[in-house]
Write an enzyme that holds these catalytic residues in place. Structure first.
Site, PDB file in Angstrom:
ATOM      1  CE  LYS A   1      -2.593   2.163   3.493  1.00 21.77           C
ATOM      2  NZ  LYS A   1      -3.648   2.133   4.491  1.00 21.77           N
TER       3      LYS A   1
HETATM    4  C1  5RP Z   1      -2.310   4.831   8.137  1.00 16.80           C
HETATM    5  C2  5RP Z   1      -2.988   3.954   7.168  1.00 16.80           C
HETATM    6  C3  5RP Z   1      -4.359   4.331   6.670  1.00 16.80           C
HETATM    7  O1  5RP Z   1      -5.123   3.175   6.629  1.00 16.80           O
HETATM    8  C4  5RP Z   1      -4.239   4.922   5.302  1.00 16.80           C
HETATM    9  O2  5RP Z   1      -3.566   6.155   5.369  1.00 16.80           O
HETATM   10  C5  5RP Z   1      -5.562   5.049   4.515  1.00 16.80           C
HETATM   11  O3  5RP Z   1      -6.443   5.945   5.066  1.00 16.80           O
HETATM   12  P1  5RP Z   1      -6.687   7.386   4.423  1.00 16.80           P
HETATM   13  O4  5RP Z   1      -7.395   7.152   3.107  1.00 16.80           O
HETATM   14  O5  5RP Z   1      -7.567   8.102   5.399  1.00 16.80           O
HETATM   15  O6  5RP Z   1      -5.345   8.039   4.205  1.00 16.80           O
HETATM   16  O7  5RP Z   1      -2.458   2.954   6.795  1.00 16.80           O
HETATM   17  O8  5RP Z   1      -0.982   4.416   8.279  1.00 16.80           O
END
Ligand code: 5RP
Length: 260
Positions: free
Chosen positions: A174
């Site tokens: 991610k």
């Molecule tokens: C924080 C994360 C969050 O899940 C990620 O940032 C996704 O959420 P958003 O769309 O609110 O940024 O992994 O470390």
């Protein structure tokens, strides 16, 4: 890939479109009661049937998601620092693999902090987590976290971080969208899922989704741009329409209807 691993992966990246919509609600593990996520069950309840998977900690899973829900769970298993602490990169594994299996997780997720003070610690933790996960048939999602250094989010840095995550054995990565995002996707041999980031106008968030999948992302893991919207259900449905049905940004925006 063995059957258990493949079956779990298919719950997250759906075979029909080869993409997935993950709903991120794990923010509290370092941000505390984030706006619109103060009472997680109220935030998650209306949205859970519209996502392919839910990313969260075991605490929110146990307290705020009914066990009868069939939603696949991506369990955040790293933590140990907070936005008021000294160093956001000082994370370690906080939830064991046996617990992840017991909670019927479909994947486990942890953050790596490439280039930060605790780079080594988080990368070695990723290697260990992958070893344990492989034995359990459990996919690992590595999150390329940047802490407060948002300026790091360019294609050069993100290509480096994503590639390192994949080399350590992560099954999915991610990361953030950026200018030249195709380069990040091309040089990462495992599926990439794009994080949403702080709340922006709805069209802008939907443009991010569109250009992420156009560049080859396997979907999004979006939180604030969905549940901080005035119409969260319409917003997640609009995100789905792009990810799974290849809707254009204009079509997705039109599907939102009138502002709430
Ligand atoms: C924080 C994360 C969050 O899940 C990620 O940032 C996704 O959420 P958003 O769309 O609110 O940024 O992994 O470390």
């Amino acid at each position: 890939m063995d059957w258990g691993m493949e079956s779990r992966m298919a719950r997250i990246i759906r075979p029909r479109s080869r993409r997935g919509v993950m709903l991120a609600v794990d923010h509290g593990y370092f941000m505390g009661p984030t706006r619109s996520l103060e009472r997680p069950s109220e935030t998650i309840g209306p949205l859970v049937d519209h996502c392919d998977s839910l990313m969260l900690t075991r605490g929110v899973l146990r307290t705020s998601v009914p066990a009868s829900s069939a939603v696949p769970v991506v369990l955040r298993v790293s933590g140990g620092s907070s936005i008021v602490g000294a160093d956001l990169s000082d994370e370690a594994i906080t939830t064991g693999m046996a617990e992840a299996v017991r909670l019927n997780a479909s994947a486990v997720a942890m953050s790596i902090f490439v280039g930060a003070a605790h780079e080594h610690q988080t990368l070695v933790s990723l290697g260990r987590l992958v070893d344990e996960a492989e034995a359990a048939g459990m996919p690992v999602l590595a999150v390329t976290a940047v802490g407060k250094e948002l300026e790091k989010r360019d294609a050069r840095y993100l290509s480096l971080a994503c590639r390192i995550a994949a080399e350590f054995g992560a099954h999915m990565v991610k990361t953030y969208h950026c200018e030249g995002f195709e380069r990040v996707v091309e040089s990462c041999p495992v599926p990439i899922i794009v994080a949403g980031g702080p709340k922006v106008p709805e069209r802008e968030a939907l443009e991010l989704v569109r250009s992420s999948v156009d560049a080859g992302a396997a979907g999004v893991d979006m939180g604030r741009n969905i549940w901080q919207s005035d119409r969260p259900v319409a917003m997640i449905r609009a995100v789905r329409s792009i990810v799974h049905d290849d809707a254009s940004v204009d079509e997705a925006v039109a599907s939102l209807g009138a502002p709430a």
